[in-house]
Enzyme design. Structure first.
Site, PDB file in Angstrom:
ATOM      1  N   LYS A  10      -0.256  16.851 -23.159  1.00 16.06           N
ATOM      2  CA  LYS A  10       0.054  16.042 -24.343  1.00 16.06           C
ATOM      3  C   LYS A  10       0.082  14.545 -24.013  1.00 16.06           C
ATOM      4  O   LYS A  10       0.128  14.157 -22.835  1.00 16.06           O
ATOM      5  CB  LYS A  10       1.392  16.514 -24.926  1.00 16.06           C
ATOM      6  CG  LYS A  10       1.344  17.955 -25.476  1.00 16.06           C
ATOM      7  CD  LYS A  10       2.661  18.346 -26.145  1.00 16.06           C
ATOM      8  CE  LYS A  10       2.596  19.759 -26.720  1.00 16.06           C
ATOM      9  NZ  LYS A  10       3.854  20.117 -27.436  1.00 16.06           N
ATOM     10  N   TYR A  50      -1.867  22.074 -35.499  1.00 16.04           N
ATOM     11  CA  TYR A  50      -0.503  22.625 -35.612  1.00 16.04           C
ATOM     12  C   TYR A  50      -0.231  23.158 -37.021  1.00 16.04           C
ATOM     13  O   TYR A  50       0.934  23.211 -37.439  1.00 16.04           O
ATOM     14  CB  TYR A  50       0.521  21.557 -35.227  1.00 16.04           C
ATOM     15  CG  TYR A  50       0.776  21.465 -33.726  1.00 16.04           C
ATOM     16  CD1 TYR A  50       1.275  22.574 -33.020  1.00 16.04           C
ATOM     17  CD2 TYR A  50       0.557  20.293 -33.028  1.00 16.04           C
ATOM     18  CE1 TYR A  50       1.527  22.497 -31.652  1.00 16.04           C
ATOM     19  CE2 TYR A  50       0.810  20.208 -31.658  1.00 16.04           C
ATOM     20  CZ  TYR A  50       1.298  21.321 -30.982  1.00 16.04           C
ATOM     21  OH  TYR A  50       1.558  21.249 -29.629  1.00 16.04           O
ATOM     22  N   ASN A 113       6.916  17.032 -24.957  1.00 15.66           N
ATOM     23  CA  ASN A 113       7.250  18.009 -23.905  1.00 15.66           C
ATOM     24  C   ASN A 113       6.057  18.357 -23.012  1.00 15.66           C
ATOM     25  O   ASN A 113       5.946  19.475 -22.522  1.00 15.66           O
ATOM     26  CB  ASN A 113       7.909  19.247 -24.524  1.00 15.66           C
ATOM     27  CG  ASN A 113       7.014  19.942 -25.523  1.00 15.66           C
ATOM     28  OD1 ASN A 113       5.889  19.513 -25.760  1.00 15.66           O
ATOM     29  ND2 ASN A 113       7.497  21.027 -26.098  1.00 15.66           N
ATOM     30  N   HIS A 116       1.069  21.881 -24.104  1.00 16.04           N
ATOM     31  CA  HIS A 116       0.967  22.977 -25.077  1.00 16.04           C
ATOM     32  C   HIS A 116       0.327  24.162 -24.365  1.00 16.04           C
ATOM     33  O   HIS A 116      -0.537  23.984 -23.510  1.00 16.04           O
ATOM     34  CB  HIS A 116       0.069  22.576 -26.256  1.00 16.04           C
ATOM     35  CG  HIS A 116      -0.328  23.756 -27.103  1.00 16.04           C
ATOM     36  ND1 HIS A 116       0.477  24.237 -28.108  1.00 16.04           N
ATOM     37  CD2 HIS A 116      -1.405  24.585 -27.042  1.00 16.04           C
ATOM     38  CE1 HIS A 116      -0.103  25.311 -28.640  1.00 16.04           C
ATOM     39  NE2 HIS A 116      -1.248  25.540 -28.015  1.00 16.04           N
ATOM     40  N   GLU A 127      -7.096  28.940 -31.134  1.00 17.41           N
ATOM     41  CA  GLU A 127      -6.943  27.587 -30.600  1.00 17.41           C
ATOM     42  C   GLU A 127      -8.120  27.153 -29.715  1.00 17.41           C
ATOM     43  O   GLU A 127      -8.492  25.973 -29.726  1.00 17.41           O
ATOM     44  CB  GLU A 127      -5.635  27.497 -29.801  1.00 17.41           C
ATOM     45  CG  GLU A 127      -4.409  27.620 -30.692  1.00 17.41           C
ATOM     46  CD  GLU A 127      -3.104  27.615 -29.921  1.00 17.41           C
ATOM     47  OE1 GLU A 127      -2.054  27.651 -30.577  1.00 17.41           O
ATOM     48  OE2 GLU A 127      -3.120  27.579 -28.669  1.00 17.41           O
TER      49      GLU A 127
END
Ligand code: ADP
Ligand code: MG
Length: 139
Positions: A10, A50, A113, A116, A127
């Site tokens: 990320k 998302y 965080n 993913h 995905e």
């Protein structure tokens, strides 16, 4: 049985210059990179990725964060790749993530965080094609 999963480093982790550190953990765990790309998502693209979280209170903030800088998207392949990647990642909230996991070591918050990872092989099947075409996957 070899399995595939989608991993994303990320924007927070990319800006911390820890792409290599994170990829090293995948490789050390016998996960093989079979496709990789760096790109800066638009907010619309982040929202589309998302989409399952559209009704969550953090959706808008998450899409803004995910489009705040470049990400590295990868397809990881290996035995139990989905579960293995989730174990390497640690819990969503870095404060709750096990010691030595990617999120415990590199994440700053429950939103920013670091990584993913697909949560099931069914999610991976949705995905992976979001970022990669069949021709992008090395065999
Ligand atoms: P995971 O990435 O561990 O599968 P989720 O699928 O539940 O976690 O959530 C997707 C992403 O949304 C998380 O990785 C994180 O970036 C963000 N997120 C999850 N919960 C929160 C929250 N309570 N507040 C802000 N952002 C969140
Ligand atoms: Mg998830």
């Amino acid at each position: 049985m070899a399995e595939r999963t989608l991993s994303i480093i990320k924007p927070d982790a990319v800006s911390k210059n820890v792409i290599g550190e994170i990829i090293k953990r995948f490789e050390s765990a016998q996960l093989k990179i079979v496709a990789i790309q760096m790109r800066h998502l638009t907010k619309k693209e982040a929202e589309a990725f998302y989409d399952v979280h559209r009704e969550r209170p953090f959706f808008d903030s998450l899409a803004t964060f995910m489009s705040s800088g470049p990400v590295v998207a990868m397809v990881l392949e290996g035995e139990n790749a989905v579960a293995k990647n989730r174990t390497l990642m640690g819990a969503t909230d870095p404060k709750k993530a096990d010691k030595g996991t990617i999120r415990a070591d590199f994440a700053g918050s429950i939103e920013a965080n670091a990584v993913h990872g697909s949560d099931s092989s069914a999610s991976a099947a949705v995905e992976i094609p979001f970022f990669f075409s069949r021709l992008d996957l090395v065999r």
